[in-house]
Design a protein around this motif. Structure first.
Motif, PDB file in Angstrom:
ATOM      1  N   LEU A 144       0.831  -1.203   0.000  1.00 17.35           N
ATOM      2  CA  LEU A 144       0.000   0.000   0.000  1.00 17.35           C
ATOM      3  C   LEU A 144       0.868   1.255   0.000  1.00 17.35           C
ATOM      4  CD1 LEU A 144      -3.013  -0.823   2.337  1.00 17.35           C
ATOM      5  CD2 LEU A 144      -3.028  -0.271  -0.106  1.00 17.35           C
ATOM      6  N   PHE A 145       1.901   1.210   0.834  1.00 18.49           N
ATOM      7  CA  PHE A 145       2.834   2.336   0.884  1.00 18.49           C
ATOM      8  C   PHE A 145       3.377   2.622  -0.510  1.00 18.49           C
ATOM      9  CE2 PHE A 145       3.744   2.123   5.581  1.00 18.49           C
ATOM     10  CZ  PHE A 145       3.463   3.453   5.806  1.00 18.49           C
ATOM     11  N   VAL A 146       3.845   1.553  -1.170  1.00 19.35           N
ATOM     12  CA  VAL A 146       4.448   1.711  -2.500  1.00 19.35           C
ATOM     13  C   VAL A 146       3.440   2.332  -3.454  1.00 19.35           C
ATOM     14  CG1 VAL A 146       5.409   0.512  -4.479  1.00 19.35           C
ATOM     15  CG2 VAL A 146       6.048  -0.193  -2.168  1.00 19.35           C
ATOM     16  N   ALA A 147       2.236   1.764  -3.473  1.00 17.75           N
ATOM     17  CA  ALA A 147       1.207   2.242  -4.400  1.00 17.75           C
ATOM     18  C   ALA A 147       0.865   3.698  -4.105  1.00 17.75           C
ATOM     19  CB  ALA A 147      -0.034   1.372  -4.281  1.00 17.75           C
ATOM     20  N   ALA A 148       0.651   3.997  -2.829  1.00 17.67           N
ATOM     21  CA  ALA A 148       0.254   5.354  -2.456  1.00 17.67           C
ATOM     22  C   ALA A 148       1.351   6.342  -2.830  1.00 17.67           C
ATOM     23  CB  ALA A 148      -0.029   5.408  -0.958  1.00 17.67           C
ATOM     24  N   GLY A 149       2.586   5.961  -2.516  1.00 14.37           N
ATOM     25  CA  GLY A 149       3.709   6.852  -2.816  1.00 14.37           C
ATOM     26  C   GLY A 149       3.781   7.195  -4.289  1.00 14.37           C
ATOM     27  N   ILE A 150       3.644   6.140  -5.114  1.00 15.44           N
ATOM     28  CA  ILE A 150       3.749   6.371  -6.558  1.00 15.44           C
ATOM     29  C   ILE A 150       2.571   7.217  -7.042  1.00 15.44           C
ATOM     30  CG2 ILE A 150       3.653   5.232  -8.800  1.00 15.44           C
ATOM     31  CD1 ILE A 150       5.307   2.997  -7.588  1.00 15.44           C
TER      32      ILE A 150
END
Lengths: 403, 221
Positions: A144-150
Motif C-alpha cells: 500500500l505504501f508503494v502504491a500510495a507513494g507512486i
C-alpha cells in the motif's frame, strides 16, 4: 560478501560491507549518510546492495552494544535529515525521494524485509510459520505504501490529460508491482542457477559412477574369482590400472574429453598401445617412456612400432622377467626406440636358425623401411634391442617452420 | 653396497592405511636393514610424527588431503633439512612428478615398485643419491630439451644439461642401473651419481618454463 542477519537495523547491508572490508560498521553507515547528500545516492546504493547481496545462511550471534544501536538510529535520522535539507536547497531528485517516492521506498523496504524473513524460514525448513498473519499484514501495508507513494508522486508532479493519466497509471502500477516483487525475481534467478549447477554435479557423479562400475568393479569381481592364479590377478590388475590411468589423465579421458581420438594416434599412443597389448598377453609390465614430443604415424613409423612390439614380445617370451623397459626418443631427423630387459640374455651368434622372430619381423621390417637394428645381449645380462628409423617428414615440417 | 651398522629408520606417509600396512609388512619382513619407525595418514600427523621421531627417510605419498606430499615437504624441510624424502605415488603424471621433486624430494617411485626395488631406492636416497625412475628421467629430458620454439634459457648454468648429463639421463630412461651406466660410458659409478645429483639440483632450481609450469599447476613456486 553476505548481509548480516543479526545486529542489523534495516537489512544488514552496512554490517555485511563492514564484515567484508574489515572496518567498523559505524564508518560504513556514515558513508551511506554522506552519500545521501549526493542526490540521495545513499538510498539507491543501499537498495541495490539489498537486492544483489545474499543474506548470510547461518545466523552468527553478534552482541550489539546499546551504544552502537543508538549510533545507527542517530545516523539513519541524520541521513533522512541530510536528504530533506538537500531537497530544501532545491535538488529536485531528492525532493522526490523524501517526498512521495520516499513513502514508496519505505513500503518497498518493508516488503523486502518480509521476503528476507520468508527465505530464512525456507532455509530453516520450518513448515509451520508462526506469525504469518502479521507477516501478511506487513506485506500488504508495504505494498500500500508503494502504491500510495507512486500515486501521490504522479498526482503531484503531473498535470495532463485524462488519457495520458490513464496510461501513466497503468505504467505506475506495473512499476509498483515490479518493485514489490523484486525479492522474488532475484530468488527465482538464483534458484535457477543453483539448480543448474546441482544438475551438472549430478551428471558428473553419474558419469564417474558408471565408469567405475563398468571398469573397476568388474575387474575386482574378476580378480576375486581368479584369486588362485597370481599371474592372472596381476594381469587383470595391470590392465585395469592402465585403463583407469588413461581415463583419468590421458587424452580423450575424463579430464580432457574430446582432446583426441585413437583415429589420429601418434607415435606415443601407438607405442603405448603395443606395450599394453604385450602386457595383457604375457602378464608382465611394459612401461614405455617417450621423449621429444609426438610424431604422426607414417608407414616407416608404423613399421618401427611393429618392430618394437616384436622386440617386446621376444623379451616377454624368452627373458623370463617381470618388467621390460621401452624408451623412445624422437629427434628431428630420426626416431630411436630401445627395448630392454634384464633377463636371461643370449648369444646372438648362437641363435638357432628356426627362430625367425627377430630376423624377419624386426631386422627385415626395419631394413625395408630404411631403418637399422642393433642388438646387444650377453647370457645372464639381459638384452637390449635398439631400433633406429630415419624420418623424412620432420625435414619437411622443419622447412615449413622456417619459411 | 655396505650394510650400515644401524638400520635405516623409515617413516611412512600415506592416507591409505591399507597401503601403509602393506609397505610396512613388506619392508619389515624381507628387508633387515630397514625399520619402519612410524607412519602417518595426514599432513598434520606426518609433520608432527617426523618432528618427534627424526626418521632417516620419509616415504611420502603425493596425493593427500590438505595439500598433499608437497605440503609435508615444505613444512618439514624448513625445520629438519636433514630428513630425506622419497616420493611414492600411484600417479606418474608429469606435473605430479616434477612438483614433488621441485618441492625437495630426493627421488620418485611409483607404488607398483617391488619391495626389493623400494628398499634399494630407500638405501640410495639415504646415501645421498637421487632416485630417477625411467619415466622421471624421460620427463626431465623433455623439460630440458632445446626444441625449436622453446624459450631461451635465462640462467645457462641451471637451465641447461651438459652433454654428459643428457647421456646419463638417456640411459636411465632406457632402464639402466647406475652401475650399467658407468660401464656403458666408461666412467665410475661415483661420477654417474655426481651427474644425477647435478640433474636433480637443476630440476629443483631451474626456472625453465616447462618445469615451472608443471610446478605452478600445483601452486608450488
Amino acid at each position: 560478501m553476505h548481509r548480516r542477519r543479526s545486529g542489523r537495523l534495516v537489512a544488514g547491508v552496512a554490517g555485511g560491507i563492514a564484515d567484508h572490508l574489515g572496518v567498523k560498521v559505524l564508518w560504513v553507515r556514515a558513508a551511506f549518510v554522506a552519500l545521501m547528500a549526493v542526490s540521495g545516492a545513499g538510498v539507491l546504493a543501499y537498495g541495490l546492495l539489498w537486492i544483489f547481496v545474499r543474506q548470510e545462511a547461518v545466523t552468527v550471534e553478534r552482541p550489539v552494544p546499546a551504544r552502537e544501536r543508538q549510533q545507527a538510529l542517530g545516523l539513519a535520522a541524520l541521513g533522512l535529515g541530510v536528504g530533506m535539507a538537500a531537497s530544501a536547497l532545491g535538488n529536485s531528485t531528492l525532493g522526490w525521494v523524501v517526498g512521495p517516492l520516499g513513502v514508496a521506498i519505505a513500503g518497498a523496504a518493508v516488503v523486502w524485509r518480509e521476503a528476507d524473513e520468508a527465505q530464512r524460514r525456507r532455509w530453516a525448513g520450518a513448515g509451520a510459520r508462526p506469525g504469518w498473519r502479521a507477516a501478511l499484514l506487513r506485506v500488504v501495508a508495504g505494498a500500500l505504501f508503494v502504491a500510495a507513494g507512486i500515486a501521490v508522486f504522479l498526482l503531484g508532479n503531473l498535470d495532463m490529460g485524462q488519457v495520458q493519466f490513464g496510461l501513466l497509471a497503468v505504467l505506475a502500477t506495473l512499476v509498483g508491482v515490479a518493485v514489490i516483487t523484486v525479492p522474488w525475481w532475484v530468488r527465482l534467478v538464483r534458484d535457477l542457477g543453483e539448480e543448474r549447477s546441482e544438475r551438472i554435479r549430478e551428471a558428473e557423479r553419474a558419469e564417474i559412477a558408471a565408469h567405475l562400475h563398468d571398469s573397476v568393479l568388474q575387474t575386482l569381481a574378476l580378480i576375486q574369482r581368479q584369486s588362485d592364479s597370481p599371474r592372472e590377478v596381476a594381469r587383470l590388475a595391470r590392465g585395469q590400472e592402465r585403463e583407469l590411468r588413461t581415463w583419468l589423465y590421458g587424452p580423450g579421458g575424463y579430464r580432457r574429453p574430446g582432446a583426441s581420438d585413437l583415429a589420429d594416434a601418434g607415435l606415443t599412443d601407438a607405442l603405448a598401445a603395443a606395450a599394453a597389448e604385450v602386457e595383457d598377453t604375457y602378464a608382465l609390465s611394459v612401461r614405455p617412456v617417450v621423449v621429444g614430443g609426438d610424431r604422426t604415424l607414417d608407414d616407416d613409423l608404423r613399421a618401427l612400432v611393429l618392430a618394437a612390439r616384436e622386440a617386446m614380445v621376444n623379451a616377454a617370451k624368452h627373458a623370463g622377467v617381470q618388467e621390460v623397459s621401452v624408451f623412445a626418443e624422437v629427434e628431428p631427423d630420426e626416431v630411436n626406440v630401445f627395448v630392454r630387459d634384464r633377463g636371461a640374455g643370449f648369444d646372438p651368434d648362437a641363435v638357432p636358425d628356426d627362430r625367425h622372430g627377430l630376423e624377419d619381423s624386426v631386422r627385415g621390417r626395419m631394413a625395408r623401411h630404411g631403418g637399422s637394428v642393433r642388438l646387444r645381449s650377453r647370457a645372464g645380462e639381459g638384452t637390449e634391442v635398439h631400433l633406429r628409423m630415419p624420418t623424412a617428414v620432420a625435414a619437411v615440417e622443419e622447412k615449413e617452420h622456417t619459411s | 653396497m655396505t650394510a650400515p651398522a644401524t638400520p635405516v629408520r623409515v617413516f611412512l606417509v600415506d592416507d591409505h592405511a591399507l597401503f601403509r600396512s602393506g609397505v610396512r609388512a613388506e619392508l619389515d619382513r624381507s628387508v633387515p636393514d630397514l625399520t619402519v619407525v612410524g607412519e602417518a595418514g595426514s599432513v598434520a600427523e606426518a609433520v608432527a610424527g617426523i618432528a618427534h621421531l627424526h626418521p632417516d627417510v620419509v616415504l611420502l605419498d603425493v596425493h593427500m588431503p590438505d595439500g598433499g606430499g608437497a605440503e609435508v615437504l615444505r613444512k618439514v624441510r624448513l625445520v629438519q633439512p636433514d630428513v630425506v624424502f622419497l616420493a611414492l605415488s600411484v600417479s606418474d603424471a608429469a606435473e605430479d612428478v616434477i612438483a614433488v621433486i621441485r618441492a625437495g624430494a630426493r627421488g620418485y617411485v611409483t607404488k607398483t615398485i617391488s619391495g626389493r626395488e623400494l628398499a634399494d631406492a630407500v638405501r640410495r636416497v639415504r646415501a645421498g643419491d637421487p632416485v630417477f625412475s625411467p619415466r622421471l628421467a624421460g620427463f626431465v629430458l623433455d623439460a630440458f630439451s632445446d626444441r625449436p620454439g622453446a624459450a631461451p634459457p635465462t640462467d645457462p648454468e641451471l637451465d641447461r644439461l651438459t652433454r654428459r648429463e643428457r647421456d646419463v639421463l638417456r640411459l636411465l630412461a632406457r632402464g639402466y642401473s647406475y652401475r650399467e651406466i658407468a660401464g656403458e660410458l666408461f666412467i665410475s659409478v661415483k661420477t654417474v651419481e655426481t651427474h644425477v645429483s647435478s640433474v636433480l639440483r637443476k630440476t629443483q632450481m631451474s626456472n625453465r618454463y616447462e618445469l615451472s609450469r608443471w610446478a605452478t599447476d600445483r601452486r608450488l613456486v
